[in-house]
Design an enzyme around this catalytic site. Structure first.
Site: not given
Ligand SMILES: *Cc1c(COP(=O)(O)O)cnc(C)c1O
Length: 391
Positions: A127, A243, A214
């Site tokens: 994701f 986050k 990420d």
């Molecule tokens: C939540 C998340 C995103 C996206 O972040 P947003 O602030 O919602 O755009 C991207 N990568 C990972 C691993 C995430 O958990």
């Protein structure tokens, strides 16, 4: 009828205020927050030092522009580089924006080397966000369906499978980068083999690809280190954060090092709000409090204890497939879809989440105490046992 676009199937609860790891709803009912707004509220709710620092910053300056120098932003970049060993930072407002920056950086890196269709390797169950490029990089059809045509330039391989990457290397020209979560969050708190990141680093070096991590969910103390990659001896070329970085104030970051350094030049990328004085202060103060209060060591210790407790209490229960995760990023996988546990927990005053259909996900704030962790166990374990005993 609500005038909000119908993008979320929201739970029937509205919160009015919070303190520490507790939230109160409009009826005065209290909830133990074991989700932290999905790994966002690093310092819990209404942390007095963060509140004071943000209030003072609002009184001084909220926003100027990236057309000018922003002192708070430079301090955040210094601090993030000191903590990570990375070399430069682009500040934005969310995880998907941080990943957009990483994807653009990888394409520019490729184009600067004469690769005219730069391609990025991404993972199944990954994701990376919901913008067009990041949903295309995401390995979940539900996120993509209906938004075709997807952005080109990604090839997908199974997670935690180095052979699959070697095969792509042998058959696909124009690869410029690998984009991967050190622990998959939305995908179900999936932790790869300990040699995976090391193996990826080696393959990327052999081909001069960028290793792009990420860490939007698993970074910033969640696993008991500042960044999840620090459980290994490798360094990424690009890392994305968001986050937990601002403890609730929207801040994202894309960091570069090694062969990714210096790729962007003025005019290549930007953000109106990115790293403004308010957001940067939130990040600075969050990092500062994490350091002063030794929250990494706390997350590591409490997380290890919590995982052991879940393993002891639930490991032998029929229907519990696995208890996984690191630090305060934990998942309990069941052998059937278990979304209804979210509502049951809420009725019992506990906020958790279910991801990938059958994984109960816990992302408590890093200030969770042992007493509160015990309360979490006392509420959740019987609910899981009861749920699995149904039928
Ligand atoms: C939540 C998340 C995103 C996206 O972040 P947003 O602030 O919602 O755009 C991207 N990568 C990972 C691993 C995430 O958990």
């Amino acid at each position: 009828m609500s005038h909000l676009m119908n993008t979320y199937a929201r739970q029937p609860v509205t919160f009015t205020h919070g303190e520490g790891v507790w939230l109160w709803d409009v009826n005065g009912k209290r909830y133990l927050d074991a989700l932290s707004g999905i790994a966002v509220n690093t310092l819990g709710h209404a942390h007095p030092r963060l509140t004071a620092a943000l209030s003072a910053q609002i009184g001084r300056l909220i926003h100027t522009s990236n057309l000018y120098q922003v002192r708070e932003q430079e301090l955040v970049a210094d601090k993030l580089c000191e903590l990570s060993g990375m070399q430069e930072v682009f500040l934005c407002n969310s995880g998907c924006e941080a990943n957009e920056a990483a994807i653009k950086l990888a394409r520019l890196y490729g184009n600067q080397r004469g690769i005219d269709t730069p391609t990025i390797i991404v993972m199944e169950k990954a994701f990376h966000g919901r913008t067009l490029a990041t949903l295309s990089a995401t390995g979940n059809r539900k996120v993509q369906a209906g938004f075709e045509p997807l952005v080109k330039g990604f090839v997908r391989v199974p997670y935690d499978d180095l052979d699959a990457i070697r095969q792509v290397a042998a058959h696909t020209p124009n690869i410029v980068a690998v984009l991967v979560e050190p622990i998959q969050g939305e995908g179900g708190i999936r932790t790869p083999d300990i040699s995976y990141l090391q193996g990826l680093r080696k393959i990327c070096d052999e081909h001069e690809w960028l290793l792009m991590l990420d860490e939007v969910q698993c970074g910033l103390g969640r696993t008991g280190k500042w960044f999840a990659f620090q459980h290994t001896s490798i360094m990424p070329d690009v890392m994305t954060l968001a986050k937990g970085l601002g403890s609730g104030v929207p801040v994202g970051a894309c960091l570069a090092a090694g062969r990714a350094t210096g790729t962007f030049k003025p005019g290549n990328h930007g953000s109106t709000f990115g790293g403004n004085p308010l957001a940067s202060t939130a990040a600075l103060v969050t990092l500062d409090i994490m350091e002063q209060d030794q929250l990494l060591a706390h997350a590591a210790k409490l997380g290890t204890w919590l995982k052991q407790q879940f393993q002891t209490k639930l490991g032998g229960v029929k229907g519990v497939v696995a208890v996984r995760g690191q630090g305060l990023m934990l998942g309990i996988e069941l052998d059937k879809p278990c979304g209804e546990i979210v509502g049951k927990a809420r009725e019992n005053g506990l906020l958790v989440n279910v991801t990938a259909d059958n994984v109960i996900r816990l992302l408590p704030s890093l200030i969770f105490s042992e007493t509160e962790a015990q309360q979490l166990l006392d509420i959740l374990c019987p609910l899981v046992v009861d749920f699995l005993a149904q039928e």
